[in-house]
Motif scaffolding. Structure first.
Motif, PDB file in Angstrom:
ATOM      1  N   MET A  74      84.166 -69.029  12.629  1.00 52.30           N
ATOM      2  CA  MET A  74      83.123 -69.941  12.186  1.00 52.30           C
ATOM      3  C   MET A  74      83.112 -69.963  10.670  1.00 52.30           C
ATOM      4  SD  MET A  74      79.116 -70.078  13.287  1.00 52.30           S
ATOM      5  CE  MET A  74      78.776 -68.364  13.110  1.00 52.30           C
ATOM      6  N   ASP A  75      82.966 -71.144  10.105  1.00 47.29           N
ATOM      7  CA  ASP A  75      82.888 -71.299   8.656  1.00 47.29           C
ATOM      8  C   ASP A  75      81.573 -70.732   8.147  1.00 47.29           C
ATOM      9  OD1 ASP A  75      85.302 -72.666   8.619  1.00 47.29           O
ATOM     10  OD2 ASP A  75      84.331 -74.595   8.936  1.00 47.29           O
ATOM     11  N   THR A  76      81.498 -70.575   6.829  1.00 42.57           N
ATOM     12  CA  THR A  76      80.244 -70.125   6.236  1.00 42.57           C
ATOM     13  C   THR A  76      79.323 -71.322   6.079  1.00 42.57           C
ATOM     14  OG1 THR A  76      81.145 -70.424   4.032  1.00 42.57           O
ATOM     15  CG2 THR A  76      81.329 -68.227   4.985  1.00 42.57           C
ATOM     16  N   PRO A  77      78.012 -71.084   6.033  1.00 42.49           N
ATOM     17  CA  PRO A  77      77.097 -72.215   5.867  1.00 42.49           C
ATOM     18  C   PRO A  77      77.303 -72.875   4.514  1.00 42.49           C
ATOM     19  CG  PRO A  77      75.906 -70.122   5.782  1.00 42.49           C
ATOM     20  CD  PRO A  77      77.336 -69.819   6.130  1.00 42.49           C
ATOM     21  N   PRO A  78      76.925 -74.146   4.422  1.00 39.72           N
ATOM     22  CA  PRO A  78      77.094 -74.847   3.150  1.00 39.72           C
ATOM     23  C   PRO A  78      76.241 -74.214   2.069  1.00 39.72           C
ATOM     24  CG  PRO A  78      75.833 -76.173   4.704  1.00 39.72           C
ATOM     25  CD  PRO A  78      76.317 -74.965   5.441  1.00 39.72           C
ATOM     26  N   LYS A  79      76.759 -74.227   0.846  1.00 33.98           N
ATOM     27  CA  LYS A  79      76.018 -73.666  -0.277  1.00 33.98           C
ATOM     28  C   LYS A  79      75.119 -74.733  -0.868  1.00 33.98           C
ATOM     29  CE  LYS A  79      79.417 -70.223  -1.716  1.00 33.98           C
ATOM     30  NZ  LYS A  79      79.405 -69.359  -0.731  1.00 33.98           N
ATOM     31  N   SER A  80      73.996 -74.296  -1.384  1.00 30.65           N
ATOM     32  CA  SER A  80      73.027 -75.206  -1.973  1.00 30.65           C
ATOM     33  C   SER A  80      73.590 -75.804  -3.250  1.00 30.65           C
ATOM     34  CB  SER A  80      71.740 -74.444  -2.270  1.00 30.65           C
ATOM     35  OG  SER A  80      70.821 -75.280  -2.910  1.00 30.65           O
ATOM     36  N   GLY A  81      73.230 -77.051  -3.503  1.00 34.48           N
ATOM     37  CA  GLY A  81      73.678 -77.718  -4.716  1.00 34.48           C
ATOM     38  C   GLY A  81      72.817 -77.318  -5.892  1.00 34.48           C
ATOM     39  N   THR A  82      73.058 -77.949  -7.008  1.00 32.82           N
ATOM     40  CA  THR A  82      72.302 -77.633  -8.209  1.00 32.82           C
ATOM     41  C   THR A  82      71.049 -78.491  -8.251  1.00 32.82           C
ATOM     42  OG1 THR A  82      73.555 -79.280  -9.454  1.00 32.82           O
ATOM     43  CG2 THR A  82      74.370 -77.009  -9.496  1.00 32.82           C
ATOM     44  N   ALA A  83      70.062 -77.994  -8.978  1.00 38.31           N
ATOM     45  CA  ALA A  83      68.830 -78.751  -9.150  1.00 38.31           C
ATOM     46  C   ALA A  83      69.140 -80.038  -9.895  1.00 38.31           C
ATOM     47  CB  ALA A  83      67.806 -77.922  -9.915  1.00 38.31           C
ATOM     48  N   GLY A  84      68.411 -81.077  -9.571  1.00 39.81           N
ATOM     49  CA  GLY A  84      68.598 -82.329 -10.280  1.00 39.81           C
ATOM     50  C   GLY A  84      69.596 -83.257  -9.614  1.00 39.81           C
ATOM     51  N   GLY A  85      70.087 -82.904  -8.424  1.00 42.05           N
ATOM     52  CA  GLY A  85      70.995 -83.778  -7.702  1.00 42.05           C
ATOM     53  C   GLY A  85      70.237 -84.976  -7.167  1.00 42.05           C
ATOM     54  N   SER A  86      70.936 -85.854  -6.515  1.00 46.81           N
ATOM     55  CA  SER A  86      70.293 -87.051  -5.998  1.00 46.81           C
ATOM     56  C   SER A  86      69.756 -86.816  -4.600  1.00 46.81           C
ATOM     57  CB  SER A  86      71.305 -88.196  -5.966  1.00 46.81           C
ATOM     58  OG  SER A  86      72.285 -87.930  -4.979  1.00 46.81           O
ATOM     59  N   GLU A  87      68.942 -87.750  -4.155  1.00 48.97           N
ATOM     60  CA  GLU A  87      68.416 -87.702  -2.791  1.00 48.97           C
ATOM     61  C   GLU A  87      69.579 -87.724  -1.805  1.00 48.97           C
ATOM     62  OE1 GLU A  87      65.633 -90.311   0.249  1.00 48.97           O
ATOM     63  OE2 GLU A  87      65.564 -90.751  -1.877  1.00 48.97           O
ATOM     64  N   HIS A  88      70.605 -88.494  -2.129  1.00 50.95           N
ATOM     65  CA  HIS A  88      71.791 -88.555  -1.273  1.00 50.95           C
ATOM     66  C   HIS A  88      72.439 -87.178  -1.150  1.00 50.95           C
ATOM     67  CE1 HIS A  88      75.488 -89.957   0.575  1.00 50.95           C
ATOM     68  NE2 HIS A  88      76.152 -89.316  -0.355  1.00 50.95           N
ATOM     69  N   ASP A  89      72.526 -86.444  -2.266  1.00 51.99           N
ATOM     70  CA  ASP A  89      73.114 -85.102  -2.248  1.00 51.99           C
ATOM     71  C   ASP A  89      72.320 -84.180  -1.347  1.00 51.99           C
ATOM     72  OD1 ASP A  89      75.050 -85.955  -4.046  1.00 51.99           O
ATOM     73  OD2 ASP A  89      74.014 -85.120  -5.794  1.00 51.99           O
ATOM     74  N   LEU A  90      70.997 -84.254  -1.435  1.00 51.24           N
ATOM     75  CA  LEU A  90      70.140 -83.403  -0.603  1.00 51.24           C
ATOM     76  C   LEU A  90      70.322 -83.747   0.865  1.00 51.24           C
ATOM     77  CD1 LEU A  90      67.981 -81.239  -0.382  1.00 51.24           C
ATOM     78  CD2 LEU A  90      66.262 -83.028  -0.677  1.00 51.24           C
ATOM     79  N   ARG A  91      70.337 -85.022   1.162  1.00 54.41           N
ATOM     80  CA  ARG A  91      70.530 -85.434   2.563  1.00 54.41           C
ATOM     81  C   ARG A  91      71.913 -84.984   3.067  1.00 54.41           C
ATOM     82  NH1 ARG A  91      66.488 -88.893   4.381  1.00 54.41           N
ATOM     83  NH2 ARG A  91      65.199 -89.740   2.723  1.00 54.41           N
ATOM     84  N   GLU A  92      72.915 -85.025   2.211  1.00 56.38           N
ATOM     85  CA  GLU A  92      74.261 -84.585   2.588  1.00 56.38           C
ATOM     86  C   GLU A  92      74.268 -83.086   2.881  1.00 56.38           C
ATOM     87  OE1 GLU A  92      78.146 -84.467   3.686  1.00 56.38           O
ATOM     88  OE2 GLU A  92      76.894 -86.242   3.435  1.00 56.38           O
ATOM     89  N   GLU A  93      73.567 -82.305   2.057  1.00 57.57           N
ATOM     90  CA  GLU A  93      73.497 -80.864   2.301  1.00 57.57           C
ATOM     91  C   GLU A  93      72.797 -80.573   3.626  1.00 57.57           C
ATOM     92  OE1 GLU A  93      72.189 -78.300  -0.856  1.00 57.57           O
ATOM     93  OE2 GLU A  93      73.149 -79.551  -2.351  1.00 57.57           O
ATOM     94  N   ILE A  94      71.740 -81.316   3.921  1.00 53.67           N
ATOM     95  CA  ILE A  94      71.030 -81.140   5.189  1.00 53.67           C
ATOM     96  C   ILE A  94      71.957 -81.500   6.345  1.00 53.67           C
ATOM     97  CG2 ILE A  94      69.135 -82.017   6.603  1.00 53.67           C
ATOM     98  CD1 ILE A  94      67.590 -82.324   3.869  1.00 53.67           C
ATOM     99  N   HIS A  95      72.716 -82.582   6.180  1.00 51.66           N
ATOM    100  CA  HIS A  95      73.671 -82.975   7.221  1.00 51.66           C
ATOM    101  C   HIS A  95      74.724 -81.886   7.429  1.00 51.66           C
ATOM    102  CE1 HIS A  95      76.449 -85.330   9.606  1.00 51.66           C
ATOM    103  NE2 HIS A  95      77.401 -85.022   8.739  1.00 51.66           N
ATOM    104  N   GLN A  96      75.225 -81.314   6.343  1.00 44.78           N
ATOM    105  CA  GLN A  96      76.227 -80.259   6.452  1.00 44.78           C
ATOM    106  C   GLN A  96      75.650 -79.035   7.162  1.00 44.78           C
ATOM    107  OE1 GLN A  96      77.651 -79.544   2.475  1.00 44.78           O
ATOM    108  NE2 GLN A  96      78.749 -81.489   2.377  1.00 44.78           N
ATOM    109  N   LEU A  97      74.395 -78.727   6.888  1.00 43.43           N
ATOM    110  CA  LEU A  97      73.739 -77.612   7.571  1.00 43.43           C
ATOM    111  C   LEU A  97      73.628 -77.891   9.065  1.00 43.43           C
ATOM    112  CD1 LEU A  97      72.341 -74.884   7.413  1.00 43.43           C
ATOM    113  CD2 LEU A  97      70.220 -76.084   6.864  1.00 43.43           C
ATOM    114  N   ALA A  98      73.270 -79.118   9.420  1.00 43.76           N
ATOM    115  CA  ALA A  98      73.185 -79.487  10.832  1.00 43.76           C
ATOM    116  C   ALA A  98      74.552 -79.380  11.509  1.00 43.76           C
ATOM    117  CB  ALA A  98      72.621 -80.899  10.985  1.00 43.76           C
ATOM    118  N   VAL A  99      75.602 -79.789  10.816  1.00 47.87           N
ATOM    119  CA  VAL A  99      76.965 -79.680  11.366  1.00 47.87           C
ATOM    120  C   VAL A  99      77.321 -78.213  11.560  1.00 47.87           C
ATOM    121  CG1 VAL A  99      79.422 -80.039  10.834  1.00 47.87           C
ATOM    122  CG2 VAL A  99      77.771 -81.885  10.467  1.00 47.87           C
ATOM    123  N   PHE A 100      76.993 -77.375  10.591  1.00 55.61           N
ATOM    124  CA  PHE A 100      77.263 -75.936  10.698  1.00 55.61           C
ATOM    125  C   PHE A 100      76.553 -75.340  11.912  1.00 55.61           C
ATOM    126  CE2 PHE A 100      75.967 -71.563   9.799  1.00 55.61           C
ATOM    127  CZ  PHE A 100      77.210 -70.964   9.651  1.00 55.61           C
TER     128      PHE A 100
END
Length: 98
Positions: A1-27
């Motif tokens: 199993m892969d490692t969970p996605p790492k959090s992005g940096t502060a100040g990213g876009s809403e799209h980046d946050l939604r992408e991180e949430i999607h990656q977490l759901a995939v994990f």
């Protein structure tokens, strides 16, 4: 199993946050599938309960993420009616969420 996605940096876009949430759901989905495979006949006895719990985690994560994004939109829209230091402080805080 892969490692969970790492959090992005502060100040990213809403799209980046939604992408991180999607990656977490995939994990989580991948983890669920691996647990299901372990629970297959001769695989070690993990039951469907683990998969149900992971489904609940995924659903809760999605619901919480949508609630957070909706609340941030409300705060951001309210801040647009302000000016000066109060607006800058609120918009700076909103940017940290995105």
């Amino acid at each position: 199993m892969d490692t969970p996605p790492k959090s992005g940096t502060a100040g990213g876009s809403e799209h980046d946050l939604r992408e991180e949430i999607h990656q977490l759901a995939v994990f989580i989905e991948q983890a669920k599938q691996e647990l299901f495979a372990i629970g297959a006949p001769g695989g070690g006895g993990v039951t469907g309960d683990a998969a149900q719990h992971l489904d609940a985690v995924i659903k809760g994560t999605e619901e919480a993420s949508h609630a957070i994004m909706d609340a941030v939109d409300v705060v951001q829209n309210a801040a647009n009616g302000l000016s000066g230091a109060p607006q800058e402080a609120i918009m700076g805080a909103v940017s940290k969420i995105y």
